[in-house]
Design a protein around this motif. Structure first.
Motif, PDB file in Angstrom:
ATOM      1  N   PHE A 171       0.840  -1.199   0.000  1.00 31.27           N
ATOM      2  CA  PHE A 171       0.000   0.000   0.000  1.00 31.27           C
ATOM      3  C   PHE A 171       0.874   1.248   0.000  1.00 31.27           C
ATOM      4  CE2 PHE A 171      -1.728   3.444   2.619  1.00 31.27           C
ATOM      5  CZ  PHE A 171      -2.877   3.765   1.913  1.00 31.27           C
ATOM      6  N   TRP A 172       1.872   1.265   0.893  1.00 32.65           N
ATOM      7  CA  TRP A 172       2.770   2.412   0.974  1.00 32.65           C
ATOM      8  C   TRP A 172       3.693   2.486  -0.240  1.00 32.65           C
ATOM      9  CZ3 TRP A 172       1.966   6.381   3.925  1.00 32.65           C
ATOM     10  CH2 TRP A 172       1.233   6.223   5.110  1.00 32.65           C
ATOM     11  N   LYS A 173       4.050   1.340  -0.788  1.00 34.95           N
ATOM     12  CA  LYS A 173       4.897   1.341  -1.980  1.00 34.95           C
ATOM     13  C   LYS A 173       4.160   1.975  -3.154  1.00 34.95           C
ATOM     14  CE  LYS A 173       7.943  -1.616  -4.712  1.00 34.95           C
ATOM     15  NZ  LYS A 173       8.527  -2.969  -4.860  1.00 34.95           N
ATOM     16  N   LYS A 174       2.883   1.643  -3.280  1.00 32.15           N
ATOM     17  CA  LYS A 174       2.080   2.225  -4.356  1.00 32.15           C
ATOM     18  C   LYS A 174       1.854   3.705  -4.108  1.00 32.15           C
ATOM     19  CE  LYS A 174      -2.330   1.640  -6.786  1.00 32.15           C
ATOM     20  NZ  LYS A 174      -3.594   0.851  -6.853  1.00 32.15           N
ATOM     21  N   LEU A 175       1.606   4.062  -2.839  1.00 33.45           N
ATOM     22  CA  LEU A 175       1.331   5.456  -2.498  1.00 33.45           C
ATOM     23  C   LEU A 175       2.545   6.349  -2.752  1.00 33.45           C
ATOM     24  CD1 LEU A 175      -1.061   7.095  -1.271  1.00 33.45           C
ATOM     25  CD2 LEU A 175       0.102   6.899   0.938  1.00 33.45           C
ATOM     26  N   THR A 176       3.740   5.815  -2.495  1.00 31.46           N
ATOM     27  CA  THR A 176       4.969   6.597  -2.685  1.00 31.46           C
ATOM     28  C   THR A 176       5.601   6.351  -4.054  1.00 31.46           C
ATOM     29  OG1 THR A 176       6.289   4.847  -1.639  1.00 31.46           O
ATOM     30  CG2 THR A 176       5.470   6.602  -0.211  1.00 31.46           C
ATOM     31  N   LYS A 177       4.860   5.647  -4.925  1.00 27.88           N
ATOM     32  CA  LYS A 177       5.320   5.367  -6.292  1.00 27.88           C
ATOM     33  C   LYS A 177       6.661   4.629  -6.310  1.00 27.88           C
ATOM     34  CE  LYS A 177       2.912   9.469  -8.018  1.00 27.88           C
ATOM     35  NZ  LYS A 177       1.715   8.718  -8.401  1.00 27.88           N
ATOM     36  N   GLY A 178       6.817   3.707  -5.371  1.00 25.16           N
ATOM     37  CA  GLY A 178       8.014   2.873  -5.344  1.00 25.16           C
ATOM     38  C   GLY A 178       9.231   3.517  -4.724  1.00 25.16           C
ATOM     39  N   LYS A 179       9.095   4.750  -4.242  1.00 23.15           N
ATOM     40  CA  LYS A 179      10.234   5.438  -3.638  1.00 23.15           C
ATOM     41  C   LYS A 179      10.182   5.294  -2.111  1.00 23.15           C
ATOM     42  CE  LYS A 179      10.364   8.886  -7.343  1.00 23.15           C
ATOM     43  NZ  LYS A 179      10.316  10.329  -7.681  1.00 23.15           N
ATOM     44  N   HIS A 180      11.285   5.661  -1.471  1.00 23.96           N
ATOM     45  CA  HIS A 180      11.348   5.740  -0.006  1.00 23.96           C
ATOM     46  C   HIS A 180      11.035   4.399   0.665  1.00 23.96           C
ATOM     47  CE1 HIS A 180      11.532   9.930  -0.973  1.00 23.96           C
ATOM     48  NE2 HIS A 180      10.257  10.004  -1.313  1.00 23.96           N
ATOM     49  N   LEU A 181      11.925   3.463   0.486  1.00 24.41           N
ATOM     50  CA  LEU A 181      11.780   2.145   1.109  1.00 24.41           C
ATOM     51  C   LEU A 181      11.606   2.259   2.617  1.00 24.41           C
ATOM     52  CD1 LEU A 181      11.925  -0.949   1.203  1.00 24.41           C
ATOM     53  CD2 LEU A 181      14.425  -0.771   1.016  1.00 24.41           C
ATOM     54  N   TRP A 182      12.272   3.229   3.233  1.00 23.77           N
ATOM     55  CA  TRP A 182      12.209   3.364   4.689  1.00 23.77           C
ATOM     56  C   TRP A 182      10.792   3.680   5.167  1.00 23.77           C
ATOM     57  CZ3 TRP A 182      10.688   7.918   7.058  1.00 23.77           C
ATOM     58  CH2 TRP A 182      10.649   9.063   6.251  1.00 23.77           C
ATOM     59  N   ILE A 183      10.005   4.376   4.347  1.00 24.33           N
ATOM     60  CA  ILE A 183       8.636   4.703   4.754  1.00 24.33           C
ATOM     61  C   ILE A 183       7.787   3.441   4.809  1.00 24.33           C
ATOM     62  CG2 ILE A 183       6.497   5.865   4.072  1.00 24.33           C
ATOM     63  CD1 ILE A 183       8.123   8.163   3.020  1.00 24.33           C
ATOM     64  N   ARG A 184       7.806   2.663   3.741  1.00 25.86           N
ATOM     65  CA  ARG A 184       6.966   1.462   3.732  1.00 25.86           C
ATOM     66  C   ARG A 184       7.466   0.418   4.714  1.00 25.86           C
ATOM     67  NH1 ARG A 184       9.063   2.085  -1.336  1.00 25.86           N
ATOM     68  NH2 ARG A 184      10.550   0.568  -2.185  1.00 25.86           N
ATOM     69  N   ASN A 185       8.775   0.358   4.913  1.00 25.55           N
ATOM     70  CA  ASN A 185       9.327  -0.578   5.884  1.00 25.55           C
ATOM     71  C   ASN A 185       8.849  -0.252   7.301  1.00 25.55           C
ATOM     72  OD1 ASN A 185      12.355  -0.767   7.645  1.00 25.55           O
ATOM     73  ND2 ASN A 185      11.162  -2.564   7.121  1.00 25.55           N
ATOM     74  N   ASN A 186       8.976   1.003   7.695  1.00 31.55           N
ATOM     75  CA  ASN A 186       8.618   1.392   9.063  1.00 31.55           C
ATOM     76  C   ASN A 186       7.112   1.544   9.267  1.00 31.55           C
ATOM     77  OD1 ASN A 186      11.210   1.803  10.599  1.00 31.55           O
ATOM     78  ND2 ASN A 186      11.637   3.115   8.855  1.00 31.55           N
ATOM     79  N   ALA A 187       6.421   2.108   8.283  1.00 30.73           N
ATOM     80  CA  ALA A 187       4.978   2.313   8.433  1.00 30.73           C
ATOM     81  C   ALA A 187       4.241   0.986   8.518  1.00 30.73           C
ATOM     82  CB  ALA A 187       4.441   3.143   7.269  1.00 30.73           C
ATOM     83  N   SER A 188       4.606   0.052   7.654  1.00 28.59           N
ATOM     84  CA  SER A 188       3.925  -1.249   7.663  1.00 28.59           C
ATOM     85  C   SER A 188       4.290  -2.053   8.906  1.00 28.59           C
ATOM     86  CB  SER A 188       4.276  -2.041   6.404  1.00 28.59           C
ATOM     87  OG  SER A 188       5.665  -2.324   6.340  1.00 28.59           O
ATOM     88  N   THR A 189       5.568  -2.053   9.258  1.00 28.75           N
ATOM     89  CA  THR A 189       6.019  -2.864  10.383  1.00 28.75           C
ATOM     90  C   THR A 189       5.516  -2.332  11.722  1.00 28.75           C
ATOM     91  OG1 THR A 189       8.014  -3.557   9.198  1.00 28.75           O
ATOM     92  CG2 THR A 189       8.042  -3.769  11.589  1.00 28.75           C
ATOM     93  N   SER A 190       5.520  -1.024  11.913  1.00 23.81           N
ATOM     94  CA  SER A 190       5.105  -0.453  13.201  1.00 23.81           C
ATOM     95  C   SER A 190       3.654  -0.790  13.528  1.00 23.81           C
ATOM     96  CB  SER A 190       5.300   1.067  13.190  1.00 23.81           C
ATOM     97  OG  SER A 190       6.663   1.393  13.066  1.00 23.81           O
ATOM     98  N   VAL A 191       2.771  -0.609  12.553  1.00 19.40           N
ATOM     99  CA  VAL A 191       1.357  -0.922  12.790  1.00 19.40           C
ATOM    100  C   VAL A 191       1.172  -2.428  12.960  1.00 19.40           C
ATOM    101  CG1 VAL A 191      -0.979  -0.796  11.847  1.00 19.40           C
ATOM    102  CG2 VAL A 191       0.602   1.111  11.515  1.00 19.40           C
ATOM    103  N   SER A 192       1.900  -3.204  12.180  1.00 21.15           N
ATOM    104  CA  SER A 192       1.807  -4.661  12.290  1.00 21.15           C
ATOM    105  C   SER A 192       2.292  -5.139  13.653  1.00 21.15           C
ATOM    106  CB  SER A 192       2.630  -5.326  11.181  1.00 21.15           C
ATOM    107  OG  SER A 192       2.129  -4.983   9.911  1.00 21.15           O
ATOM    108  N   GLN A 193       3.336  -4.500  14.174  1.00 28.81           N
ATOM    109  CA  GLN A 193       3.831  -4.850  15.502  1.00 28.81           C
ATOM    110  C   GLN A 193       2.806  -4.504  16.574  1.00 28.81           C
ATOM    111  OE1 GLN A 193       6.266  -6.693  15.952  1.00 28.81           O
ATOM    112  NE2 GLN A 193       8.173  -6.068  15.002  1.00 28.81           N
ATOM    113  N   LEU A 194       2.091  -3.409  16.384  1.00 28.30           N
ATOM    114  CA  LEU A 194       1.030  -3.035  17.316  1.00 28.30           C
ATOM    115  C   LEU A 194      -0.057  -4.109  17.339  1.00 28.30           C
ATOM    116  CD1 LEU A 194      -0.290  -0.889  19.184  1.00 28.30           C
ATOM    117  CD2 LEU A 194      -1.358   0.071  17.135  1.00 28.30           C
ATOM    118  N   ILE A 195      -0.463  -4.552  16.161  1.00 25.42           N
ATOM    119  CA  ILE A 195      -1.479  -5.601  16.052  1.00 25.42           C
ATOM    120  C   ILE A 195      -0.975  -6.899  16.680  1.00 25.42           C
ATOM    121  CG2 ILE A 195      -2.765  -7.045  14.422  1.00 25.42           C
ATOM    122  CD1 ILE A 195      -2.703  -4.636  12.482  1.00 25.42           C
ATOM    123  N   ASP A 196       0.241  -7.270  16.327  1.00 24.57           N
ATOM    124  CA  ASP A 196       0.836  -8.506  16.838  1.00 24.57           C
ATOM    125  C   ASP A 196       0.923  -8.495  18.360  1.00 24.57           C
ATOM    126  OD1 ASP A 196       2.714 -11.007  16.210  1.00 24.57           O
ATOM    127  OD2 ASP A 196       3.732  -9.793  17.721  1.00 24.57           O
TER     128      ASP A 196
END
Length: 226
Positions: free
Chosen positions: A137-162
């Motif tokens: 979702f973040w990769k599409k939103l950022t047009k494939g740029k900024h790996l750090w955004i999708r890495n941290n945004a996806s993982t942080s929320v997923s860690q909260l759920i987990d």
């Protein structure tokens, strides 16, 4: 772009290695999950130190191989946890030898782990499926740029759920929820933030070592083609 057949074949041994590490870390998390640790006054399950590694691998697979392979990795991990649960159940049912004096301690440790396995399995499946979805979702939103955004945004929320699911189901009624939840989440997010450079290093290494560029996040990475 997607990986070609020849690229997939070239990367297959590496994918198998990452899958093996992923599965091993999952089992370690289950085996260590019943131990509560304290770091700088923060209380958490020992599994908080292992599961961030799985998100690192999931994000790397998602970045290089794509969503389908990452989702397949998550599903395979689910079956690894189920297999671990079944094996532990069987071992607990087999009486210990008369010469072995640790039966009670063993059963107490792994008897608790059965509950943790169920909690961890449910938490794992929901959070990892979300992680794969959120990463793309973040990769599409950022047009494939900024790996750090999708890495941290996806993982942080997923860690909260987990963390919420694991602590609630695994330790509910045993220890105060918030005491473990806060510490567990802080540790997991801290490790998630720390793993970002390793995601960059691993992704860059794979692209350069195997000359694979199907999922490059930006034109800057074209320098890795040499």
């Amino acid at each position: 772009m997607t990986l070609t057949k020849s690229e997939l074949e070239k990367l297959q041994p590496l994918l198998l290695l990452l899958t093996a590490i992923f599965s091993g870390v999952l089992i370690c998390g289950v085996a260590l999950g019943s131990k509560l640790i304290g770091i700088a006054g923060v209380i958490a399950s020992a599994s908080a130190l292992t599961y961030p590694v799985t998100f690192l691998i999931t994000d790397t697979v998602a970045e290089i191989w794509g969503k389908d392979h990452a989702r397949r990795l998550v599903i395979n991990g689910f079956f690894v946890l189920v297999a671990g649960f079944v094996i532990i159940q069987i071992i607990l049912l087999i009486p210990g030898s008369d010469v072995w004096k640790n039966e009670e301690g063993f059963n107490e440790t792994f008897g608790l782990s059965l509950r943790l396995i169920l909690a961890g399995t449910i938490a794992y499946l929901i959070s990892q499926v979300h992680d794969v979805w959120a990463f793309h979702f973040w990769k599409k939103l950022t047009k494939g740029k900024h790996l750090w955004i999708r890495n941290n945004a996806s993982t942080s929320v997923s860690q909260l759920i987990d963390t919420a699911i694991f602590v609630g189901l695994g330790f509910g009624g045993i220890v105060p929820f918030w005491d473990v939840f806060v510490g567990q989440f802080i540790l997991k997010v801290s490790f998630a933030l720390c793993d970002t450079p390793f995601v960059y290093i691993l992704v860059a290494y794979i692209r350069k070592r195997y000359n694979v560029h199907a999922h490059l996040e930006s034109p800057v990475d074209s320098s890795l083609k040499s």
